[in-house]
Enzyme design. Structure first.
Site, short mmCIF file in Angstrom:
data_model
loop_
_atom_site.label_atom_id
_atom_site.label_comp_id
_atom_site.label_asym_id
_atom_site.label_seq_id
_atom_site.Cartn_x
_atom_site.Cartn_y
_atom_site.Cartn_z
N LEU A 101 0.87 -1.16 0.00
CA LEU A 101 0.00 0.00 0.00
C LEU A 101 0.92 1.22 0.00
O LEU A 101 1.88 1.26 0.78
CB LEU A 101 -0.90 0.03 1.24
CG LEU A 101 -1.95 -1.07 1.37
CD1 LEU A 101 -2.71 -0.91 2.70
CD2 LEU A 101 -2.93 -1.05 0.21
N ASP A 102 0.62 2.21 -0.84
CA ASP A 102 1.51 3.36 -0.89
C ASP A 102 1.35 4.22 0.36
O ASP A 102 0.46 4.02 1.18
CB ASP A 102 1.30 4.17 -2.18
CG ASP A 102 -0.09 4.78 -2.28
OD1 ASP A 102 -0.55 5.39 -1.29
OD2 ASP A 102 -0.71 4.67 -3.35
N ARG A 103 2.22 5.20 0.50
CA ARG A 103 2.27 6.03 1.70
C ARG A 103 0.91 6.66 2.03
O ARG A 103 0.54 6.82 3.19
CB ARG A 103 3.33 7.13 1.52
CG ARG A 103 3.59 7.96 2.77
CD ARG A 103 4.48 9.15 2.46
NE ARG A 103 5.73 8.74 1.84
CZ ARG A 103 6.82 8.41 2.51
NH1 ARG A 103 6.81 8.45 3.83
NH2 ARG A 103 7.91 8.06 1.87
N ASP A 104 0.16 7.05 0.99
CA ASP A 104 -1.09 7.78 1.19
C ASP A 104 -2.32 6.88 1.24
O ASP A 104 -3.45 7.37 1.25
CB ASP A 104 -1.26 8.82 0.08
CG ASP A 104 -0.16 9.87 0.12
OD1 ASP A 104 0.24 10.27 1.23
OD2 ASP A 104 0.31 10.28 -0.96
N THR A 105 -2.12 5.56 1.24
CA THR A 105 -3.22 4.61 1.31
C THR A 105 -3.21 3.92 2.67
O THR A 105 -2.15 3.50 3.15
CB THR A 105 -3.12 3.56 0.19
OG1 THR A 105 -3.14 4.23 -1.07
CG2 THR A 105 -4.28 2.59 0.24
#
Length: 233
Positions: A101-105
């Site tokens: 999951l990316d940083r903003d998810t």
């Protein structure tokens, strides 16, 4: 497996550190008796500082990842391993994230040290549904449900259409999207293809495994029978 090797593989320290831990009486059984270096043992019966030792190889961890953490130790800043006991960084085999999951998810993230289990989960053949809650910058334009379900959408710079995806509209700027793929930044790119922008993204479920009240930043061990029932049944 010898006690020293077992505890070192679980990240409790170097073999020298673990030897000292055992000799100092910090490794005990549930009945309170201490364990010597050459004693026979049962894994589930061992305590370190009065806490059960971590599961052996084959562990599956479920984490509710907050926004602001990355899944790669190569990235600067906070990483998901910061949310786990420090010793988990030093397990052998290593503890790896199951996808990313990316940083903003935010949301459901699994970690395991079982390579076969990891590949079973991420294999395209598994077609495990992944459910995302999406908040958008602009109102839905009206054709997204049919567009995503058609199996014909091409993302920018790709030549293979996306597999059909199911979208449920919650309100004009809030949708629930179910995917069976996991391409790079797929949800964000899908909505970008419609001229919209994702403001927040949260993965709430994989297969039938959900967060079930697990607070952001918290984690739990998933027993193997639960993993089999909720991921592969």
């Amino acid at each position: 497996m010898k006690l020293v090797k077992l505890l070192a593989n679980l990240g409790y320290g170097s073999r020298k550190d673990v030897t000292r831990l055992i000799r100092n009486g910090w490794l005990t059984r549930r009945d309170g008796s201490t364990v010597a270096l050459d004693d026979d043992y049962r894994h589930h019966d061992l305590l370190v500082d009065d806490e059960p030792i971590d599961p052996a190889q084959g562990v599956l961890i479920l984490l509710n990842k907050p926004v602001g953490y990355t899944c790669s130790t190569k990235d600067p800043g906070r990483v998901v391993y910061d949310l786990l006991p420090e010793r988990f960084r030093y397990r052998n085999p290593v503890l790896s994230t199951v996808g990313r999951l990316d940083r903003d998810t935010s949301g459901l993230l699994m970690l395991t040290d079982d390579g076969q289990l990891l590949h079973r989960i991420i294999s395209p053949k598994a077609e495990l549904p992944k459910v995302y809650e999406v908040q958008l910058a602009e109102d839905l334009r009206g054709d997204e449900v049919s567009l995503f379900a058609a199996g014909t959408l091409l993302l920018e710079s790709e030549t293979t259409p996306l597999a059909p995806a199911v979208m449920d509209i919650i309100d004009a700027r809030h949708a629930r999207l179910t995917l069976i793929e996991g391409r790079y930044h797929q949800v964000r790119r899908m909505f970008a293809a419609t001229g919209n922008r994702v403001l927040s993204l949260h993965r709430s479920r994989t297969g039938q495994l959900d967060l079930d009240g697990l607070e952001p930043g918290h984690w739990r061990i998933v027993p193997r029978d639960e993993a089999e029932a909720k991921l592969f049944a």
